[in-house]
Design a protein around this motif. Sequence first.
Motif, PDB file in Angstrom:
ATOM      1  N   ARG A 179       0.825  -1.204   0.000  1.00 27.94           N
ATOM      2  CA  ARG A 179       0.000   0.000   0.000  1.00 27.94           C
ATOM      3  C   ARG A 179       0.863   1.260   0.000  1.00 27.94           C
ATOM      4  N   ALA A 180       2.017   1.168   0.650  1.00 32.53           N
ATOM      5  CA  ALA A 180       2.901   2.335   0.676  1.00 32.53           C
ATOM      6  C   ALA A 180       3.591   2.551  -0.660  1.00 32.53           C
ATOM      7  N   ASN A 181       3.826   1.447  -1.407  1.00 33.18           N
ATOM      8  CA  ASN A 181       4.529   1.559  -2.682  1.00 33.18           C
ATOM      9  C   ASN A 181       3.866   0.641  -3.704  1.00 33.18           C
ATOM     10  N   PRO A 182       2.655   0.991  -4.164  1.00 34.07           N
ATOM     11  CA  PRO A 182       1.941   0.101  -5.090  1.00 34.07           C
ATOM     12  C   PRO A 182       2.672  -0.098  -6.401  1.00 34.07           C
ATOM     13  N   GLY A 183       3.506   0.847  -6.798  1.00 32.84           N
ATOM     14  CA  GLY A 183       4.234   0.692  -8.046  1.00 32.84           C
ATOM     15  C   GLY A 183       5.272  -0.403  -8.007  1.00 32.84           C
ATOM     16  N   GLY A 184       5.631  -0.877  -6.813  1.00 36.28           N
ATOM     17  CA  GLY A 184       6.632  -1.935  -6.698  1.00 36.28           C
ATOM     18  C   GLY A 184       6.064  -3.330  -6.827  1.00 36.28           C
ATOM     19  N   PHE A 185       4.745  -3.459  -7.079  1.00 33.91           N
ATOM     20  CA  PHE A 185       4.110  -4.762  -7.154  1.00 33.91           C
ATOM     21  C   PHE A 185       3.331  -4.876  -8.458  1.00 33.91           C
ATOM     22  N   ARG A 186       3.365  -6.050  -9.042  1.00 34.81           N
ATOM     23  CA  ARG A 186       2.540  -6.317 -10.199  1.00 34.81           C
ATOM     24  C   ARG A 186       1.080  -6.477  -9.760  1.00 34.81           C
TER      25      ARG A 186
END
Length: 359
Positions: free
Chosen positions: A336-343
């Motif tokens: 949730r803090a870094n959604p761009g780091g997950f597919r």
Amino acid sequence: MGIVFINYRRDNTAGEARALFNSLVQQLGAERVFMDVDNIALGRDFREVLRQRLDDCEVMLALIGRGWADARDAAGQRRLEQPNDFVRLEIATALQRNVAVTPVLVQDARMPSADALPDDLKPLAFRNGFEISHQTWDSNVRELVARLGLAPAGHSDAPRSRTPMLAGAAMLAVAAAAGAWFAMQEPPAPPTPTAAATPDTAVAPAPAPASVPPAPAPALPAAQEAPREIPTPAPVMAAAAVPSPSVQALVAALVGPDVQARQDAAATLERDHLRSREAVQAALAYLPYERFQTLGTVAQRSRLLNFLLATEDAAWTPELRAEGARAIASVQARMRANPGGFRAENMQRVDALAARLGA
């Protein structure tokens, strides 16, 4: 980094696909490049192999030559309009899984417009393409590898994986040398009071006072040593709580870097261990975010999440559920803090596992 999947139409770009495959194998290694002709063994269901390879695919290179969008079959029907066309199915599946699909333009082809593509392929028209020319092929491929962030074979994980081995060998050599030095420096053992010492006196020698003549070992020391030889129950209980080495190795292969080993481990776990508490416990060791982030590819992470989601309720004790809930909550918080780091597909799996465990 996972597999580079080459998507192509045989009667349109077969020659370019072969040349690209060979160039990428030279730079990345054969285990990291997939092209159906070379990588599907005789007798295997190619549909299942393609599905598995797409599970491990992080980059798809879609070769587009002249007339690619308007290619037709013997009946005159446009192939991209056919739902069972494998070029279409592969690209559509990769787009749905948010794989980095890169159009590779050859034969001086142009990018097709969204209007020229079926609905499930329209996102392809908005992906940045890359042109490879026959005249500048080698330099183009090197630039493609660099821009996609694919480490060449000479700069892959291999040197890093050899470093611990070399360090371990050096440590073993130092330890052996130190052991030999201490062996040479060890003083000779003091003479024992009797020629044949009993096992008890050998384990715990106690020289008799000078005023007492040497005598055979009394019964009392033997009786005192006996209780120390009886194993206590604590180590037995601790060993039972640890997954067996075979299960630990299976789960390690499931999340490891070798693609074939991941697939074999996933098949074995899904066949034999969906009710196994020790398999769940071994998998949970990789779930806290500090450990989860060390899994280097989307495929490694998805394999772990897929197995935990597939396990049966009987495999989860209350303690394992609590442990799993804490671990998946740490992943969910970072997601949730870094959604761009997950597919996107792994974000869905994380949320599904959190819901199952009540995190």
